[in-house]
Design an enzyme around this catalytic site. Sequence first.
Site, mmCIF file in Angstrom:
data_model
loop_
_atom_site.group_PDB
_atom_site.id
_atom_site.type_symbol
_atom_site.label_atom_id
_atom_site.label_comp_id
_atom_site.label_asym_id
_atom_site.label_seq_id
_atom_site.Cartn_x
_atom_site.Cartn_y
_atom_site.Cartn_z
ATOM 1 N N HIS A 57 0.819 -1.413 0.136
ATOM 2 C CA HIS A 57 0.370 0.582 0.230
ATOM 3 C C HIS A 57 0.764 0.956 0.011
ATOM 4 C CE1 HIS A 57 -3.034 -2.863 0.669
ATOM 5 N NE2 HIS A 57 -2.737 -2.733 2.114
ATOM 6 N N GLU A 74 -1.797 -0.104 8.236
ATOM 7 C CA GLU A 74 -2.856 -0.486 8.991
ATOM 8 C C GLU A 74 -1.903 -1.464 9.481
ATOM 9 O OE1 GLU A 74 -4.133 -2.692 5.368
ATOM 10 O OE2 GLU A 74 -2.052 -4.208 5.078
ATOM 11 N N HIS A 132 3.176 -7.350 2.047
ATOM 12 C CA HIS A 132 2.518 -7.546 2.360
ATOM 13 C C HIS A 132 1.556 -8.905 1.800
ATOM 14 C CE1 HIS A 132 -0.093 -4.688 2.583
ATOM 15 N NE2 HIS A 132 -0.745 -5.548 2.709
ATOM 16 N N ARG A 152 -1.373 -4.173 -5.988
ATOM 17 C CA ARG A 152 -1.152 -6.446 -5.792
ATOM 18 C C ARG A 152 0.404 -6.536 -7.076
ATOM 19 N NH1 ARG A 152 -5.614 -7.933 -8.591
ATOM 20 N NH2 ARG A 152 -6.677 -8.230 -6.705
#
Length: 268
Positions: A57, A74, A132, A152
């Site tokens: 991200h 996050e 991740h 992605r």
Amino acid sequence: MMKLSAIKSDKIWGYEQWIASTHPNGLQKDFEKFVGGDYPLLVKVIQADDKLSVQVHPDDETADLYEHCRGKTECWYVLSADKDAQLVHGMNGIYSPSEIRKAIETNSMSDLLRYVKVEAGDFVYIPAGTVHAIGGGLRLLEVQQSSDITYRLFDWGRGRECHIEKGIASIKSGGIRDVAKFPGVFSCPYFTLEEVTVESKYSDVLPPAKGDARPSDYVLFFVIGGEGEVNGEKASKEDIFAFAPGEEVKATGGLHMMKIRPSTEKRR
């Protein structure tokens, strides 16, 4: 106080529930009305029956450049895990963009990843820029910035669209903390989490707003486990409640909860 209802979204790897969201892609209109606008956090429960894609991200600056939106830092709290369940948390070395690009092109990206076994109660912090992936056999509480941007990098041959150039440009190598049991309290520039155990009774008067209340002044309580009541409402596993600034939180019974609030550093 408001008890929120989840919005479920089925995925090829399982499903996710957006349990506290004012994001347009999963808008809880009653929650948006309650907080008075754009809540800076998005809270989900993720059920991963199969592994998710390898992704990254962007931070605020990169997300604003490419997408004109917030970045996405996050964290995950592991609610349950199958035996030997694992996830990807960063890379196992420092790699150049050309090395990463070549690994993706030759289908060897898995060789560059750092795999970590996890179990219930573990906590994983994922600052923007961290490569991740969630492995199969995991159920997670995810707290993140209110953003739905994901790049992605690699999808294990499943053929979905990847975002290689934007993803590589978003990768950062620093800021990764070791996976460990939740420390009781965690804070970063975007959110603060605090574990709350209710053995019989619990009371907490939330700080009042300074001036007019903003969406970032509202606080969430997520039930990790147990049963009881929160401000007279029945509370059980994976329920979530939103509270206004200055409101008193009163819980009874036997409850294990996570208190979630936007950090003051990045309130906006």
